[in-house]
Design a protein around this motif. Structure first.
Motif, PDB file in Angstrom:
ATOM      1  N   THR A   8       0.606  -0.823   0.176  1.00 49.97           N
ATOM      2  CA  THR A   8       0.197  -0.245  -0.154  1.00 49.97           C
ATOM      3  C   THR A   8       0.345   1.396  -0.076  1.00 49.97           C
ATOM      4  O   THR A   8       0.097   2.710   0.189  1.00 49.97           O
ATOM      5  CB  THR A   8      -1.058   0.585   1.479  1.00 49.97           C
ATOM      6  OG1 THR A   8       0.170  -0.245   2.989  1.00 49.97           O
ATOM      7  CG2 THR A   8      -1.115  -0.744   1.453  1.00 49.97           C
ATOM      8  N   GLY A   9       1.844   1.079   0.482  1.00 47.53           N
ATOM      9  CA  GLY A   9       2.508   2.512   0.506  1.00 47.53           C
ATOM     10  C   GLY A   9       2.997   3.236   1.207  1.00 47.53           C
ATOM     11  O   GLY A   9       2.969   4.024   1.660  1.00 47.53           O
ATOM     12  N   ARG A  30      10.572  -2.504  -9.518  1.00 47.33           N
ATOM     13  CA  ARG A  30      11.571  -2.125 -11.246  1.00 47.33           C
ATOM     14  C   ARG A  30      11.149  -3.465 -12.371  1.00 47.33           C
ATOM     15  O   ARG A  30      11.175  -2.357 -13.124  1.00 47.33           O
ATOM     16  CB  ARG A  30      12.469  -3.620 -11.191  1.00 47.33           C
ATOM     17  CG  ARG A  30      13.807  -3.337  -9.897  1.00 47.33           C
ATOM     18  CD  ARG A  30      15.111  -4.405 -10.195  1.00 47.33           C
ATOM     19  NE  ARG A  30      14.567  -6.332 -10.028  1.00 47.33           N
ATOM     20  CZ  ARG A  30      14.634  -6.648  -9.052  1.00 47.33           C
ATOM     21  NH1 ARG A  30      14.738  -5.648  -7.696  1.00 47.33           N
ATOM     22  NH2 ARG A  30      14.332  -7.825  -9.129  1.00 47.33           N
ATOM     23  N   ARG A  31      10.031  -3.728 -12.798  1.00 43.60           N
ATOM     24  CA  ARG A  31       9.114  -4.189 -13.647  1.00 43.60           C
ATOM     25  C   ARG A  31       7.992  -2.720 -14.189  1.00 43.60           C
ATOM     26  O   ARG A  31       8.393  -2.482 -15.262  1.00 43.60           O
ATOM     27  CB  ARG A  31       7.915  -5.091 -13.338  1.00 43.60           C
ATOM     28  CG  ARG A  31       6.926  -5.565 -14.521  1.00 43.60           C
ATOM     29  CD  ARG A  31       5.901  -6.312 -13.440  1.00 43.60           C
ATOM     30  NE  ARG A  31       6.650  -7.666 -13.984  1.00 43.60           N
ATOM     31  CZ  ARG A  31       6.240  -9.020 -14.642  1.00 43.60           C
ATOM     32  NH1 ARG A  31       5.980  -7.994 -15.986  1.00 43.60           N
ATOM     33  NH2 ARG A  31       7.367  -9.636 -14.495  1.00 43.60           N
ATOM     34  N   PHE A  32       7.854  -1.937 -13.452  1.00 41.80           N
ATOM     35  CA  PHE A  32       7.441  -0.658 -13.500  1.00 41.80           C
ATOM     36  C   PHE A  32       8.152  -0.003 -14.054  1.00 41.80           C
ATOM     37  O   PHE A  32       7.398   0.862 -15.012  1.00 41.80           O
ATOM     38  CB  PHE A  32       6.713   0.321 -12.339  1.00 41.80           C
ATOM     39  CG  PHE A  32       5.999   1.153 -12.826  1.00 41.80           C
ATOM     40  CD1 PHE A  32       4.622   1.014 -13.356  1.00 41.80           C
ATOM     41  CD2 PHE A  32       5.936   2.222 -11.691  1.00 41.80           C
ATOM     42  CE1 PHE A  32       3.767   1.989 -13.339  1.00 41.80           C
ATOM     43  CE2 PHE A  32       4.896   3.421 -12.122  1.00 41.80           C
ATOM     44  CZ  PHE A  32       3.840   2.821 -13.146  1.00 41.80           C
ATOM     45  N   ARG A  91      -5.349  -0.915 -11.046  1.00 41.47           N
ATOM     46  CA  ARG A  91      -4.138   0.606 -11.909  1.00 41.47           C
ATOM     47  C   ARG A  91      -3.779  -0.887 -12.306  1.00 41.47           C
ATOM     48  O   ARG A  91      -3.270   0.240 -14.053  1.00 41.47           O
ATOM     49  CB  ARG A  91      -4.285   1.571 -10.239  1.00 41.47           C
ATOM     50  CG  ARG A  91      -4.559   2.098  -9.785  1.00 41.47           C
ATOM     51  CD  ARG A  91      -4.250   2.869  -8.429  1.00 41.47           C
ATOM     52  NE  ARG A  91      -5.058   3.555  -7.916  1.00 41.47           N
ATOM     53  CZ  ARG A  91      -5.308   4.121  -7.027  1.00 41.47           C
ATOM     54  NH1 ARG A  91      -4.351   3.657  -6.066  1.00 41.47           N
ATOM     55  NH2 ARG A  91      -6.219   4.198  -6.611  1.00 41.47           N
ATOM     56  N   SER A  92      -3.495  -1.554 -12.675  1.00 43.29           N
ATOM     57  CA  SER A  92      -2.152  -2.171 -13.273  1.00 43.29           C
ATOM     58  C   SER A  92      -2.881  -2.771 -14.301  1.00 43.29           C
ATOM     59  O   SER A  92      -2.642  -2.389 -15.494  1.00 43.29           O
ATOM     60  CB  SER A  92      -2.270  -3.538 -12.349  1.00 43.29           C
ATOM     61  OG  SER A  92      -2.642  -4.478 -12.256  1.00 43.29           O
ATOM     62  N   ARG A  93      -4.399  -3.113 -14.439  1.00 46.25           N
ATOM     63  CA  ARG A  93      -5.189  -3.910 -15.681  1.00 46.25           C
ATOM     64  C   ARG A  93      -5.594  -3.035 -16.431  1.00 46.25           C
ATOM     65  O   ARG A  93      -5.235  -2.456 -17.346  1.00 46.25           O
ATOM     66  CB  ARG A  93      -6.388  -3.980 -15.085  1.00 46.25           C
ATOM     67  CG  ARG A  93      -7.220  -4.373 -16.357  1.00 46.25           C
ATOM     68  CD  ARG A  93      -6.660  -5.269 -17.002  1.00 46.25           C
ATOM     69  NE  ARG A  93      -6.077  -6.879 -16.177  1.00 46.25           N
ATOM     70  CZ  ARG A  93      -7.314  -8.205 -16.028  1.00 46.25           C
ATOM     71  NH1 ARG A  93      -8.294  -8.185 -16.348  1.00 46.25           N
ATOM     72  NH2 ARG A  93      -6.125  -8.698 -15.934  1.00 46.25           N
ATOM     73  N   LEU A  94      -5.771  -1.353 -15.444  1.00 40.64           N
ATOM     74  CA  LEU A  94      -5.939   0.004 -16.780  1.00 40.64           C
ATOM     75  C   LEU A  94      -4.749   0.201 -17.089  1.00 40.64           C
ATOM     76  O   LEU A  94      -5.225   1.058 -18.515  1.00 40.64           O
ATOM     77  CB  LEU A  94      -6.225   1.307 -15.800  1.00 40.64           C
ATOM     78  CG  LEU A  94      -7.390   1.224 -15.603  1.00 40.64           C
ATOM     79  CD1 LEU A  94      -8.409   2.584 -14.352  1.00 40.64           C
ATOM     80  CD2 LEU A  94      -8.828   1.281 -16.385  1.00 40.64           C
ATOM     81  N   GLN A 142      -0.538   7.748 -11.726  1.00 35.69           N
ATOM     82  CA  GLN A 142      -0.431   8.102 -10.146  1.00 35.69           C
ATOM     83  C   GLN A 142      -0.095   7.282  -8.611  1.00 35.69           C
ATOM     84  O   GLN A 142       0.200   7.314  -8.077  1.00 35.69           O
ATOM     85  CB  GLN A 142      -0.966   9.688 -10.406  1.00 35.69           C
ATOM     86  CG  GLN A 142      -0.605  10.712 -10.852  1.00 35.69           C
ATOM     87  CD  GLN A 142       0.418  11.726 -10.753  1.00 35.69           C
ATOM     88  OE1 GLN A 142       1.302  10.727 -10.111  1.00 35.69           O
ATOM     89  NE2 GLN A 142       0.826  12.719 -11.312  1.00 35.69           N
ATOM     90  N   GLY A 143      -1.401   6.819  -8.984  1.00 36.36           N
ATOM     91  CA  GLY A 143      -1.398   5.578  -7.502  1.00 36.36           C
ATOM     92  C   GLY A 143      -1.314   4.259  -8.001  1.00 36.36           C
ATOM     93  O   GLY A 143      -1.170   3.903  -7.073  1.00 36.36           O
ATOM     94  N   VAL A 144       0.357   3.841  -8.571  1.00 37.14           N
ATOM     95  CA  VAL A 144       0.298   2.879  -8.599  1.00 37.14           C
ATOM     96  C   VAL A 144       2.023   2.718  -7.878  1.00 37.14           C
ATOM     97  O   VAL A 144       2.094   1.926  -7.263  1.00 37.14           O
ATOM     98  CB  VAL A 144       0.679   2.376  -9.847  1.00 37.14           C
ATOM     99  CG1 VAL A 144       2.158   1.679 -10.198  1.00 37.14           C
ATOM    100  CG2 VAL A 144       0.332   2.229 -10.513  1.00 37.14           C
ATOM    101  N   VAL A 145       2.583   3.628  -7.880  1.00 35.91           N
ATOM    102  CA  VAL A 145       3.843   3.780  -6.932  1.00 35.91           C
ATOM    103  C   VAL A 145       3.623   3.866  -5.219  1.00 35.91           C
ATOM    104  O   VAL A 145       4.451   3.043  -4.876  1.00 35.91           O
ATOM    105  CB  VAL A 145       5.152   5.716  -7.185  1.00 35.91           C
ATOM    106  CG1 VAL A 145       5.842   5.546  -6.435  1.00 35.91           C
ATOM    107  CG2 VAL A 145       4.826   6.095  -8.455  1.00 35.91           C
TER     108      VAL A 145
END
Length: 435
Positions: A8-9, A30-32, A91-94, A142-145
């Motif tokens: 969740t960060g 790393r993948r991102f 968000r990853s699917r989007l 914006q919300g992935v990190v």
């Protein structure tokens, strides 16, 4: 730190540590980063290839302007929808679907250009598809990190994301020019489509979970607006940013090439200025990897004023070395402003609202693009270019100073509380239930 904290960060276990491990140790991050780098490599070549595709189809400046507008309008129109979806879906699917859509749009454009059937209309239609894709990927990104790294690593993570992207900005246009010159624009556009496809597959592997949607999408949008308006620091930064970006684009992107053609050595000088600016962006990223200011938003707002430097240098007709130095400093301050702003935004907005808050912010700043161009088009015939540059310089400085006068801007601090927000954010939530 638990696995949930990393997801969740919002972890705080290492906040007081003197040594912060690199976010690159986290496989998902790393993948991102790799996905962003791959996508940026193709995107750096695309503008040049797009321009020559329009020229090859018999179009001129007007046709190119129409194509660029066609790709910008759907982005602004669908950003709020993208923000709502980013807070309701994975968000990853989007990001996967958005990159896949961009790959389809650029791939179709490459095929049309290669077949010799390109026209302003077909190019604009493919640009429309790309614009829609951007509208859905920008809020989600914006919300992935915050889902991939803990809160105390956010600034380092944001800087690391920008480092390869800024590096590509230096070499990408040169490589794109070589590809277009040797093989034609279709190959560069096809490569851009391929990079979007590869990035989509990488992003699919993140597999971030979707939040639990409690109400309708329209209710989420209304709640998002209430949350955006309740955060004074957010809407004032967006308003100031809209004015500032409009002045910057008008002065740098439009008048910069014109003035360097009239007062300096034309394209050669402008190429040096752009190279200096890109080098400054890289240097600014390195600064953000080392320097971690406490007052993130004050630094972001103050650093934005650095964009006035090259405009002032052009307005004053300073010698080339001073113009190049101003461009380097503008690049440094812009990247510092970008990293500190994103970090402050991520630390002070709850994860469940990041998509919507980002979309409201992005709508404001993207509206600055046509606003800046329109204003310059209206006043350029009545005033000298240097006078317009001086006015743009003053607007940037004034917008910065006015934004620094906002009390909530000065109250934003780096250190997050236990729930992942700052004390200011906690007070905002208590004061405004809908936020």
């Amino acid at each position: 730190m638990t696995t949930n904290d990393i997801g969740t960060g919002t972890g705080t276990a290492a906040e007081g540590s003197t040594h912060t491990p690199s976010p690159l140790r986290l496989p998902a991050f790393r993948r991102f980063v790799l996905a962003q780098l791959v996508s940026a490599t193709g995107s750096a070549m695309a503008p040049l290839a797009l321009a020559y595709a329009v020229i090859g189809a018999g179009g001129g400046a007007g046709a190119l302007g129409l194509v660029l507008a066609t790709s910008t309008v759907p982005t602004v129109a669908f950003l709020l929808v993208g923000g709502v979806l980013a807070d309701r879906l994975s968000r990853s699917r989007l990001l996967f679907l958005g990159n896949l859509l961009a790959a389809a749009g650029q791939g179709a454009l490459a095929l049309v250009v290669a077949a010799g059937h390109a026209s302003t209309g077909t190019i604009a239609a493919c640009g429309f598809v790309s614009g829609v894709a951007i509208a859905f990927t920008t809020p989600a990104a914006q919300g992935v990190v915050t889902r991939l790294v803990p809160a105390h690593q956010l600034q380092q993570a944001n800087a690391l994301l920008r480092l390869p992207t800024n590096a590509v900005k230096v070499v990408g246009p040169v490589a794109g020019g070589l590809v277009v010159a040797v093989s034609g624009p279709a190959w560069a556009l096809g490569f851009d489509a391929l990079t979007f496809g590869v990035a989509a597959l990488l992003l699919l592997g993140l597999r971030l979970g979707a939040p639990v949607a409690k109400g309708s999408a329209l209710a989420d949008l209304r709640e998002g607006w209430s949350g955006f308006w309740s955060r004074t620091w957010l809407w004032t930064y967006t308003a100031a940013g809209t004015v500032l970006v409009a002045a910057w684009l008008a002065g740098y992107q439009l008048l910069g090439p014109v003035v360097t053609e009239q007062e300096y050595d034309g394209a050669r000088t402008w190429g040096l200025v752009q190279g200096a600016f890109s080098s400054g962006l890289l240097a600014g990223t390195v600064v953000c990897l080392r320097w971690k200011p406490e007052r993130l938003l004050v630094v972001a707002v103050s650093a934005s004023s650095g964009l006035a430097l090259p405009l002032a240098a052009l307005a004053l007709g300073l010698p080339l070395p001073w113009l190049l130095l101003s461009a380097v400093l503008a690049g440094i301050t812009l990247d510092v402003a970008g990293v500190t702003w994103v970090t402050a935004f991520q630390q002070n907005v709850p994860d469940a609202e990041l998509g919507r808050m980002s979309s409201f912010n992005q709508v404001g700043e993207r509206l600055a693009v046509p606003l800046g161009y329109l204003v310059v088009a209206l006043v350029s015939s009545a005033f000298a270019d240097r006078s317009v540059l001086a006015v743009c310089t003053g607007i940037i400085v004034a917008a910065t100073l006015l934004n620094l006068c906002v009390r909530d801007v000065r109250r934003i601090r780096r250190a997050p509380s236990r729930n992942g927000g700052t004390r200011l954010e906690t007070r905002n939530r208590e004061r405004t239930p809908n936020s």
